[in-house]
Write a protein that holds these residues in place. Structure first.
Motif, mmCIF file in Angstrom:
data_model
loop_
_atom_site.group_PDB
_atom_site.id
_atom_site.type_symbol
_atom_site.label_atom_id
_atom_site.label_comp_id
_atom_site.label_asym_id
_atom_site.label_seq_id
_atom_site.Cartn_x
_atom_site.Cartn_y
_atom_site.Cartn_z
ATOM 1 N N VAL A 36 0.854 -1.202 0.000
ATOM 2 C CA VAL A 36 0.000 0.000 0.000
ATOM 3 C C VAL A 36 0.883 1.243 0.000
ATOM 4 O O VAL A 36 0.613 2.213 -0.722
ATOM 5 C CB VAL A 36 -0.965 0.001 1.204
ATOM 6 N N ILE A 37 1.956 1.206 0.776
ATOM 7 C CA ILE A 37 2.888 2.344 0.795
ATOM 8 C C ILE A 37 3.513 2.525 -0.586
ATOM 9 O O ILE A 37 3.640 3.647 -1.078
ATOM 10 C CB ILE A 37 3.964 2.129 1.879
ATOM 11 N N GLY A 38 3.862 1.409 -1.225
ATOM 12 C CA GLY A 38 4.399 1.480 -2.585
ATOM 13 C C GLY A 38 3.394 2.055 -3.569
ATOM 14 O O GLY A 38 3.752 2.837 -4.457
ATOM 15 N N LEU A 39 2.132 1.674 -3.412
ATOM 16 C CA LEU A 39 1.078 2.200 -4.283
ATOM 17 C C LEU A 39 0.915 3.702 -4.075
ATOM 18 O O LEU A 39 0.781 4.466 -5.036
ATOM 19 C CB LEU A 39 -0.245 1.478 -4.033
ATOM 20 N N MET A 40 0.937 4.146 -2.817
ATOM 21 C CA MET A 40 0.799 5.584 -2.535
ATOM 22 C C MET A 40 1.976 6.351 -3.148
ATOM 23 O O MET A 40 1.794 7.437 -3.701
ATOM 24 C CB MET A 40 0.757 5.810 -1.033
ATOM 25 N N ASP A 41 3.149 5.761 -3.076
ATOM 26 C CA ASP A 41 4.327 6.367 -3.687
ATOM 27 C C ASP A 41 4.149 6.443 -5.201
ATOM 28 O O ASP A 41 4.496 7.447 -5.827
ATOM 29 C CB ASP A 41 5.566 5.541 -3.320
ATOM 30 N N ALA A 42 3.588 5.385 -5.776
ATOM 31 C CA ALA A 42 3.335 5.371 -7.224
ATOM 32 C C ALA A 42 2.332 6.455 -7.612
ATOM 33 O O ALA A 42 2.502 7.118 -8.643
ATOM 34 C CB ALA A 42 2.822 3.996 -7.650
ATOM 35 N N ILE A 43 1.310 6.630 -6.798
ATOM 36 C CA ILE A 43 0.299 7.661 -7.078
ATOM 37 C C ILE A 43 0.953 9.042 -7.104
ATOM 38 O O ILE A 43 0.692 9.854 -7.989
ATOM 39 C CB ILE A 43 -0.839 7.619 -6.040
#
Length: 133
Positions: free
Chosen positions: A48-55
């Protein structure tokens, strides 16, 4: 056919909900190759942290889909967390073994090596001077 959700215009919570199955899939794939003591939930949290970073870092002007970029960032965040956890476990093992802060122990060992090298070098210089006399 389902249209790809744009991370630029959609609310962050919606993007996270949309990509939750992808996070779970990647976490399960990574977990299948790891020891049983690694928690799937921990991998998913990192995802989820990686996804937020991707966003935050996604650039729509580049020639790639957000899903592809998100997969890369999610997997990377999970692997980074595994590396950090491995390092922490190694530090704990070193602490138990030496009874000291591992970073301080490593620093002390390095300083000891430098001091020995300096003393050796000083001894060689002293020996050379005495042979010239």
């Amino acid at each position: 056919m389902k249209e790809e959700l744009s991370p630029v215009s959609a609310p962050r919570e919606r993007v996270v909900r949309e990509y939750a199955p992808l996070i779970k899939y990647i976490a399960q794939k990574i977990a299948s190759r790891l020891p049983a003591n690694i928690e799937l939930d921990d991998l998913m949290s990192s995802g989820v942290i990686g996804l937020m970073d991707a966003i935050e870092k996604y650039d729509p002007s580049r020639d790639n889909k957000f899903k592809t970029y998100a997969e890369f960032r999610i997997r990377g965040a999970m692997l980074d967390e595994l590396r950090r956890e491995t390092a922490r476990c190694g530090d704990r093992d070193l602490l138990a073994e030496h009874g000291a802060d591992p970073e301080l122990q490593i620093l002390a060992d390095g300083l000891h090596d430098v001091l020995e090298a300096l003393l050796r070098d000083a001894g060689h210089r002293r020996d050379r001077k005495s042979t010239r006399l």
